[in-house]
Design a protein around this motif. Structure first.
Motif, mmCIF file in Angstrom:
data_model
loop_
_atom_site.group_PDB
_atom_site.id
_atom_site.type_symbol
_atom_site.label_atom_id
_atom_site.label_comp_id
_atom_site.label_asym_id
_atom_site.label_seq_id
_atom_site.Cartn_x
_atom_site.Cartn_y
_atom_site.Cartn_z
ATOM 1 N N ILE A 130 7.912 9.342 -4.372
ATOM 2 C CA ILE A 130 7.441 8.617 -5.861
ATOM 3 C C ILE A 130 5.881 8.349 -5.563
ATOM 4 C CG2 ILE A 130 7.203 6.164 -6.584
ATOM 5 C CD1 ILE A 130 10.032 5.783 -5.551
ATOM 6 N N GLY A 131 5.287 8.401 -4.474
ATOM 7 C CA GLY A 131 3.871 8.391 -4.368
ATOM 8 C C GLY A 131 3.259 9.573 -5.007
ATOM 9 N N THR A 132 3.937 10.884 -4.641
ATOM 10 C CA THR A 132 3.187 11.868 -4.886
ATOM 11 C C THR A 132 3.538 12.214 -6.442
ATOM 12 O OG1 THR A 132 3.649 12.888 -2.747
ATOM 13 C CG2 THR A 132 3.343 14.440 -4.354
ATOM 14 N N ILE A 177 -5.589 4.760 -3.937
ATOM 15 C CA ILE A 177 -5.515 3.418 -3.683
ATOM 16 C C ILE A 177 -4.525 2.544 -4.061
ATOM 17 C CG2 ILE A 177 -7.002 1.374 -4.245
ATOM 18 C CD1 ILE A 177 -9.244 3.221 -4.610
ATOM 19 N N ALA A 178 -3.910 2.880 -5.312
ATOM 20 C CA ALA A 178 -2.731 1.988 -5.897
ATOM 21 C C ALA A 178 -1.492 2.306 -4.981
ATOM 22 C CB ALA A 178 -2.274 2.426 -7.227
ATOM 23 N N MET A 179 -1.442 3.830 -4.576
ATOM 24 C CA MET A 179 0.100 3.981 -3.815
ATOM 25 C C MET A 179 -0.390 3.528 -2.305
ATOM 26 S SD MET A 179 2.414 5.210 -5.795
ATOM 27 C CE MET A 179 1.638 3.813 -6.599
ATOM 28 N N ALA A 180 -1.459 3.467 -1.880
ATOM 29 C CA ALA A 180 -1.753 3.367 -0.280
ATOM 30 C C ALA A 180 -1.399 1.701 -0.219
ATOM 31 C CB ALA A 180 -3.276 3.529 -0.099
ATOM 32 N N TYR A 181 -1.610 0.714 -1.282
ATOM 33 C CA TYR A 181 -1.366 -0.564 -1.107
ATOM 34 C C TYR A 181 -0.029 -0.752 -1.508
ATOM 35 C CZ TYR A 181 -6.270 -1.001 0.265
ATOM 36 O OH TYR A 181 -7.235 -0.944 1.004
ATOM 37 N N THR A 182 0.672 0.429 -2.080
ATOM 38 C CA THR A 182 2.078 0.072 -2.493
ATOM 39 C C THR A 182 2.884 0.320 -1.552
ATOM 40 O OG1 THR A 182 1.467 0.130 -4.742
ATOM 41 C CG2 THR A 182 3.855 0.631 -4.316
ATOM 42 N N ILE A 183 2.940 1.694 -1.014
ATOM 43 C CA ILE A 183 3.801 2.246 -0.150
ATOM 44 C C ILE A 183 3.388 2.531 1.494
ATOM 45 C CG2 ILE A 183 5.182 3.229 -1.961
ATOM 46 C CD1 ILE A 183 3.686 6.065 -1.084
ATOM 47 N N GLY A 184 2.223 2.213 1.508
ATOM 48 C CA GLY A 184 1.524 2.547 2.803
ATOM 49 C C GLY A 184 2.162 1.720 3.770
#
Length: 224
Positions: free
Chosen positions: A9-11, A50-57
């Motif tokens: 999803i992140g990619t 940044i958005a994905m880092a704080y969502t799926i990190g």
């Protein structure tokens, strides 16, 4: 399984938002925000990370990039088997993102420079492109390894540091190759684009992996 789904999803989000900015916000007349140029596309990629880092990190570490996964694996933070599944998930996610872009274009119109934001280099500039992708991937993975280090890292600010670094890299590298530093981000758009993008794809896979290997080696020396 959750980690692999998160990476997929992140990619997908990275490709859809980052490449989408190049496709749709380049020179579409009459569109709000059109003509964002290099800075706008760079920010789109950086903000996506940044958005994905704080969502799926906290689920997968938010690699969303096979080069990062390779660097992390070579640094001893994950097994080779896990790294392979991460990379497969990332490529699948990139294809989903590219497919969405392709559908959007096929059902409307775009004046952007590419159909799916693929990476290319000009005739006679292969060496420049290879050096750029190697060096900038080295820098990117190096920042990732440092920012996410358990003892020396940036903690909760790691996602912000990594995203801004990617934006910075794009600002410099977009005029050279469009900026890959991410094999998954290049593979899927090139397959949909075909032609020159597909014939030059090897460089955008090999060079980022070379940069990631060098980065992992240097980080090990500095860390130990």
């Amino acid at each position: 399984m959750k980690k692999y789904l998160a990476e997929m999803i992140g990619t997908m989000v990275l490709v859809l938002m980052g490449c989408g900015s190049a496709v749709f916000a380049g020179s579409v007349a009459g569109t709000v925000g059109a003509g964002v140029g290099t800075i706008g596309v760079a920010l789109a990629f950086g903000l996506s990370v940044i958005a994905m880092a704080y969502t799926i990190g906290n689920i997968s570490g938010c690699h969303i990039n096979p080069a990062i996964t390779l660097g992390v694996a070579l640094s001893g933070r994950m097994s080779a088997k896990e790294a392979v599944f991460y990379m497969i998930s990332q490529v699948i996610g990139a294809f989903i993102g590219s497919a969405i872009l392709y559908l959007l274009i096929s059902t409307g119109a775009s004046d952007g420079p590419t159909l799916t934001g693929s990476n290319t280099f000009n005739d006679g500039e292969m060496l420049q492109a290879f050096l750029a992708e190697t060096v900038f991937t080295f820098i990117f993975v190096f920042v990732v390894l440092g920012a996410t280090d358990e003892k020396r890292g940036a903690g909760s600010f790691a996602g912000l540091v990594i995203g801004l670094t990617l934006a910075l890299i794009h600002i410099v590298c977009i005029p050279i190759t469009g900026t890959s530093v991410n094999p998954a981000r290049s593979i899927a758009p090139a397959v949909f684009e075909g032609g020159v993008a597909l014939s030059q794809l090897w460089l955008f896979v090999v060079a980022p992996f070379v940069g990631a290997v060098l980065s992992a080696l240097v980080w090990k020396v500095l860390k130990d």
